[in-house]
Design a protein around this motif. Structure first.
Motif, PDB file in Angstrom:
ATOM      1  N   THR A  99      16.471 -19.777 -27.734  1.00 16.79           N
ATOM      2  CA  THR A  99      16.198 -20.910 -26.861  1.00 16.79           C
ATOM      3  C   THR A  99      14.765 -21.322 -27.171  1.00 16.79           C
ATOM      4  N   ILE A 100      14.586 -22.602 -27.447  1.00 17.28           N
ATOM      5  CA  ILE A 100      13.254 -23.120 -27.756  1.00 17.28           C
ATOM      6  C   ILE A 100      12.787 -23.963 -26.588  1.00 17.28           C
ATOM      7  N   THR A 101      11.544 -23.744 -26.195  1.00 13.81           N
ATOM      8  CA  THR A 101      10.901 -24.568 -25.179  1.00 13.81           C
ATOM      9  C   THR A 101       9.769 -25.312 -25.862  1.00 13.81           C
ATOM     10  N   LEU A 109       7.184 -38.871 -19.993  1.00 15.31           N
ATOM     11  CA  LEU A 109       8.164 -39.317 -19.000  1.00 15.31           C
ATOM     12  C   LEU A 109       9.547 -38.793 -19.342  1.00 15.31           C
ATOM     13  N   TRP A 110       9.788 -38.665 -20.642  1.00 15.67           N
ATOM     14  CA  TRP A 110      11.124 -38.374 -21.107  1.00 15.67           C
ATOM     15  C   TRP A 110      11.035 -37.765 -22.497  1.00 15.67           C
ATOM     16  N   ALA A 111      11.941 -36.850 -22.828  1.00 10.24           N
ATOM     17  CA  ALA A 111      11.992 -36.243 -24.162  1.00 10.24           C
ATOM     18  C   ALA A 111      13.418 -35.816 -24.461  1.00 10.24           C
ATOM     19  N   TYR A 112      13.791 -35.892 -25.727  1.00 15.83           N
ATOM     20  CA  TYR A 112      15.100 -35.392 -26.162  1.00 15.83           C
ATOM     21  C   TYR A 112      14.992 -34.918 -27.603  1.00 15.83           C
ATOM     22  N   ALA A 113      15.983 -34.120 -28.035  1.00 19.97           N
ATOM     23  CA  ALA A 113      15.974 -33.524 -29.374  1.00 19.97           C
ATOM     24  C   ALA A 113      17.167 -34.005 -30.192  1.00 19.97           C
ATOM     25  N   ARG A 114      16.916 -34.239 -31.478  1.00 23.11           N
ATOM     26  CA  ARG A 114      17.961 -34.533 -32.467  1.00 23.11           C
ATOM     27  C   ARG A 114      17.827 -33.499 -33.578  1.00 23.11           C
ATOM     28  N   SER A 115      18.907 -33.296 -34.345  1.00 26.43           N
ATOM     29  CA  SER A 115      18.819 -32.309 -35.420  1.00 26.43           C
ATOM     30  C   SER A 115      19.663 -32.699 -36.631  1.00 26.43           C
ATOM     31  N   TRP A 116      19.313 -32.090 -37.770  1.00 28.04           N
ATOM     32  CA  TRP A 116      20.016 -32.271 -39.031  1.00 28.04           C
ATOM     33  C   TRP A 116      20.168 -30.908 -39.686  1.00 28.04           C
ATOM     34  N   ASP A 117      21.226 -30.723 -40.448  1.00 32.98           N
ATOM     35  CA  ASP A 117      21.446 -29.487 -41.208  1.00 32.98           C
ATOM     36  C   ASP A 117      20.566 -29.521 -42.461  1.00 32.98           C
ATOM     37  N   GLU A 118      19.731 -28.489 -42.662  1.00 32.65           N
ATOM     38  CA  GLU A 118      18.802 -28.460 -43.803  1.00 32.65           C
ATOM     39  C   GLU A 118      19.538 -28.442 -45.143  1.00 32.65           C
ATOM     40  N   GLU A 119      20.675 -27.740 -45.233  1.00 38.20           N
ATOM     41  CA  GLU A 119      21.416 -27.699 -46.494  1.00 38.20           C
ATOM     42  C   GLU A 119      21.957 -29.071 -46.865  1.00 38.20           C
ATOM     43  N   GLU A 120      22.463 -29.806 -45.890  1.00 37.33           N
ATOM     44  CA  GLU A 120      22.954 -31.156 -46.155  1.00 37.33           C
ATOM     45  C   GLU A 120      21.811 -32.071 -46.579  1.00 37.33           C
ATOM     46  N   LEU A 121      20.650 -31.922 -45.965  1.00 38.32           N
ATOM     47  CA  LEU A 121      19.497 -32.736 -46.350  1.00 38.32           C
ATOM     48  C   LEU A 121      19.057 -32.405 -47.770  1.00 38.32           C
ATOM     49  N   ALA A 149      20.852 -32.787 -29.825  1.00 39.29           N
ATOM     50  CA  ALA A 149      20.830 -31.380 -29.430  1.00 39.29           C
ATOM     51  C   ALA A 149      20.846 -31.349 -27.899  1.00 39.29           C
ATOM     52  N   PRO A 150      21.899 -30.791 -27.286  1.00 37.53           N
ATOM     53  CA  PRO A 150      21.928 -30.720 -25.821  1.00 37.53           C
ATOM     54  C   PRO A 150      20.665 -30.024 -25.311  1.00 37.53           C
ATOM     55  N   SER A 151      19.961 -30.688 -24.438  1.00 36.05           N
ATOM     56  CA  SER A 151      18.670 -30.173 -23.983  1.00 36.05           C
ATOM     57  C   SER A 151      18.465 -30.464 -22.510  1.00 36.05           C
ATOM     58  N   THR A 152      17.451 -29.791 -21.962  1.00 38.47           N
ATOM     59  CA  THR A 152      17.055 -30.000 -20.577  1.00 38.47           C
ATOM     60  C   THR A 152      15.577 -30.357 -20.562  1.00 38.47           C
ATOM     61  N   PHE A 153      15.264 -31.493 -19.936  1.00 36.53           N
ATOM     62  CA  PHE A 153      13.862 -31.895 -19.779  1.00 36.53           C
ATOM     63  C   PHE A 153      13.514 -31.738 -18.311  1.00 36.53           C
ATOM     64  N   GLU A 154      12.665 -30.762 -18.020  1.00 34.17           N
ATOM     65  CA  GLU A 154      12.342 -30.442 -16.633  1.00 34.17           C
ATOM     66  C   GLU A 154      10.893 -29.977 -16.550  1.00 34.17           C
ATOM     67  N   THR A 159      13.782 -27.939 -23.161  1.00 37.74           N
ATOM     68  CA  THR A 159      14.385 -26.655 -23.526  1.00 37.74           C
ATOM     69  C   THR A 159      15.757 -26.908 -24.128  1.00 37.74           C
ATOM     70  N   PHE A 160      16.054 -26.209 -25.246  1.00 36.63           N
ATOM     71  CA  PHE A 160      17.364 -26.324 -25.877  1.00 36.63           C
ATOM     72  C   PHE A 160      17.638 -25.100 -26.747  1.00 36.63           C
ATOM     73  N   ASP A 161      18.916 -24.873 -27.028  1.00 32.48           N
ATOM     74  CA  ASP A 161      19.319 -23.788 -27.923  1.00 32.48           C
ATOM     75  C   ASP A 161      19.246 -24.310 -29.352  1.00 32.48           C
ATOM     76  N   ALA A 162      18.501 -23.600 -30.195  1.00 32.88           N
ATOM     77  CA  ALA A 162      18.314 -24.019 -31.581  1.00 32.88           C
ATOM     78  C   ALA A 162      19.191 -23.183 -32.505  1.00 32.88           C
ATOM     79  N   GLU A 163      19.446 -23.731 -33.680  1.00 23.44           N
ATOM     80  CA  GLU A 163      20.207 -23.023 -34.699  1.00 23.44           C
ATOM     81  C   GLU A 163      19.343 -22.856 -35.934  1.00 23.44           C
ATOM     82  N   PRO A 164      19.300 -21.654 -36.502  1.00 17.56           N
ATOM     83  CA  PRO A 164      18.583 -21.483 -37.771  1.00 17.56           C
ATOM     84  C   PRO A 164      19.199 -22.385 -38.847  1.00 17.56           C
TER      85      PRO A 164
END
Length: 192
Positions: A99-101, A109-121, A149-154, A159-164
């Protein structure tokens, strides 16, 4: 005129230009700075089970600030997060799915996370097909958003669960009184 005389005149003219340029650089006053800096706030990633925080790489931003009584906006448009080289990014090392914070120097005011697969990039960056290059712009437009990336801004932290093996971009919006749309993007990659 003899050729040696013409060559001598040309050399003298070049030397005169060099001397004038050098004297103007030394003699004329310079404005050493750009004025006040924007002081764009940073962000830090904390992983569950780890003690240290990793400073995230600053991506694209538009940040407003006051220069005396004048409002100024500083914008930096860099390469999009999915097009950057891995070695340019902050590296968050993990042993398992953490879990990454993300903590911010200034509360957004607001924040959200997006992600990409490193191998595909990595595969996309080494593709040399001429057909690929013709399709690259439409493909980039479609893939540039990334996966949410499903996340919580509080309480000012994200905070969200990250993937290596994934790259993350944290998009934020700040309210600054005279400009309600200051935006900053932070980028990092998660490695095992």
């Amino acid at each position: 005129m003899k050729p040696t005389t013409s060559r001598g005149i040309a050399i003298a003219a070049i030397l005169a230009l060099l001397v004038v340029t050098l004297v103007s650089c030394v003699a004329f006053p310079h404005d050493g700075g750009h004025g006040p800096e924007a002081n764009v706030p940073g962000a830090w990633a904390l992983t569950s089970g780890e003690d240290g925080a990793v400073a995230l790489t600053l991506g694209n931003y538009a940040w407003s600030f006051m220069d005396g009584s004048e409002r100024r906006v500083e914008e930096l448009r860099q390469i999009d997060p999915q097009k950057r080289r891995v070695d340019e990014l902050a590296q968050v090392s993990v042993a398992e799915e953490p879990t990454i914070t993300v903590l911010f120097d200034e509360r957004p005011l607001w924040a959200y996370a997006r992600s990409w697969d490193e191998e595909e990039l990595a595969v996309g960056s080494t593709t040399d097909s001429s057909l690929f290059w013709r399709l690259r712009t439409p493909l980039d437009t479609v893939s540039s958003v990334g996966d949410e990336a499903p996340s919580t801004f509080e309480d000012g932290a994200l905070t969200f669960d990250a993937e290596p093996g994934r790259r993350y971009a944290i998009s934020t919006i700040y309210e600054r009184g005279f400009s309600g749309n200051d935006r900053i993007e932070y980028v990092f990659t998660v490695q095992k």
